[in-house]
Design an enzyme around this catalytic site. Structure first.
Site, PDB file in Angstrom:
ATOM      1  N   ARG A   1      48.993  40.085  39.197  1.00 36.60           N
ATOM      2  CA  ARG A   1      47.952  39.644  38.253  1.00 36.60           C
ATOM      3  C   ARG A   1      47.825  38.123  38.259  1.00 36.60           C
ATOM      4  O   ARG A   1      46.718  37.591  38.228  1.00 36.60           O
ATOM      5  CB  ARG A   1      48.239  40.148  36.837  1.00 36.60           C
ATOM      6  CG  ARG A   1      48.047  41.660  36.695  1.00 36.60           C
ATOM      7  CD  ARG A   1      48.392  42.147  35.302  1.00 36.60           C
ATOM      8  NE  ARG A   1      49.761  41.782  34.991  1.00 36.60           N
ATOM      9  CZ  ARG A   1      50.200  41.447  33.779  1.00 36.60           C
ATOM     10  NH1 ARG A   1      49.391  41.428  32.743  1.00 36.60           N
ATOM     11  NH2 ARG A   1      51.462  41.131  33.587  1.00 36.60           N
TER      12      ARG A   1
ATOM     13  N   ASN B   1      47.339  45.451  33.853  1.00 33.31           N
ATOM     14  CA  ASN B   1      48.202  46.550  34.278  1.00 33.31           C
ATOM     15  C   ASN B   1      47.747  47.844  33.618  1.00 33.31           C
ATOM     16  O   ASN B   1      47.388  47.852  32.438  1.00 33.31           O
ATOM     17  CB  ASN B   1      49.656  46.284  33.888  1.00 33.31           C
ATOM     18  CG  ASN B   1      50.343  45.301  34.806  1.00 33.31           C
ATOM     19  OD1 ASN B   1      49.897  45.033  35.908  1.00 33.31           O
ATOM     20  ND2 ASN B   1      51.459  44.759  34.344  1.00 33.31           N
TER      21      ASN B   1
END
Length: 93
Positions: A22, A40
């Site tokens: 990320r 997520n």
């Protein structure tokens, strides 16, 4: 160059959680001047949403599929639609 604004929704499958994926995605998106987020998912995927000019969004999608990401990307399932204009910055969620 195509400058119409689009919204990318991409579900990234593979070993992409707990490896800096990320953060890496956020860095690439900010370099490209995109807004959105990387989040997520409970099933181990990462959901990437990004808005900006079509060519720039395509560059982020290419980066997600490049093989140069943290972890291991097995599959990217993506869709494009018209930009909504409701995002600011690029967040890790």
């Amino acid at each position: 160059m195509t400058t119409d604004r689009v919204r990318l929704s991409a579900f990234v499958h593979g070993h992409v959680q707990g490896v800096g994926f990320r953060w890496w995605t956020r860095s690439r998106a900010l370099e490209l001047g995109l807004v959105g987020y990387a989040s997520n998912q409970a099933d181990g995927r990462v959901h990437v949403v990004a808005e900006g000019p079509r060519d720039t969004v395509a560059a982020l999608l290419d980066a997600l599929r490049s093989g140069e990401t943290p972890g291991r990307v097995d599959l990217v399932v993506d869709s494009l639609e018209s930009a909504r204009g409701d995002l600011t910055g690029f967040l890790e969620r």
